[in-house]
Design a protein around this motif. Sequence first.
Motif, mmCIF file in Angstrom:
data_model
loop_
_atom_site.group_PDB
_atom_site.id
_atom_site.type_symbol
_atom_site.label_atom_id
_atom_site.label_comp_id
_atom_site.label_asym_id
_atom_site.label_seq_id
_atom_site.Cartn_x
_atom_site.Cartn_y
_atom_site.Cartn_z
ATOM 1 N N GLN A 273 -9.855 -19.625 -8.553
ATOM 2 C CA GLN A 273 -10.740 -20.782 -8.349
ATOM 3 C C GLN A 273 -11.449 -21.175 -9.648
ATOM 4 O O GLN A 273 -11.542 -22.360 -9.978
ATOM 5 C CB GLN A 273 -11.765 -20.475 -7.249
ATOM 6 N N ARG B 151 -10.834 -24.790 -11.648
ATOM 7 C CA ARG B 151 -11.923 -25.698 -12.052
ATOM 8 C C ARG B 151 -11.879 -25.952 -13.559
ATOM 9 O O ARG B 151 -12.038 -27.081 -14.015
ATOM 10 C CB ARG B 151 -13.281 -25.117 -11.667
ATOM 11 N N THR C 249 -8.864 -28.127 -14.511
ATOM 12 C CA THR C 249 -9.097 -29.514 -14.090
ATOM 13 C C THR C 249 -9.964 -30.239 -15.108
ATOM 14 O O THR C 249 -9.665 -31.370 -15.510
ATOM 15 C CB THR C 249 -9.738 -29.555 -12.687
#
Length: 188
Positions: free
Chosen positions: A107, A111, A114
């Motif tokens: 995760q 992030r 991205t």
Amino acid sequence: MRILFCLLPLSFAAAPALGEVVQSLEVKTYNVSLRPDMSLRDAISAASPIRHGGKVFHGFTRWHVNWQLWWNNTPDGRCEIHKTQTRVTGVITLPELQQGAPVEVRQTFDRYVTALRSHEMGHYQFALDAASQIDRQILALTPQATCTLLELTANGIGRRILEDAIREEIEYDRRTRHGRTEGVTLTP
């Protein structure tokens, strides 16, 4: 800093005045293996093939802009542009985390990537904006006394716009601290 090359092939053809920007973007990845004794940031840094100025970067965008122009002579003997085509090619290099990482690490990585992808797309946008401006300004040139003068004027416009784009892109990295202000951060 981004690497640019400017090719200036020229052709002759009679056609209605029109311009076109053509783009191509490729995203390449490099594999990141996470070892238990490494932070995510250290693992990405160790895997990154991107080195510039003695520093390691996790993402990089390389772009290239070139243009073509078609012209013919006006009834009064001058030379005018009838068509332009400006091409943008880009390659964005980003990390890719290998399978098997813990969910919380995955995760965090997702992030981070991205935000990194968004920052690198910001770099590519400078190329797209420059290409549109080159195409528009060259197409708007008034007829010149000779085709040689027209070619020199058009190429000068293109080179000036690319130089401006490079300066703006350097300022973008300075202003965003290479994306840190846009969320491109990992704790050690």
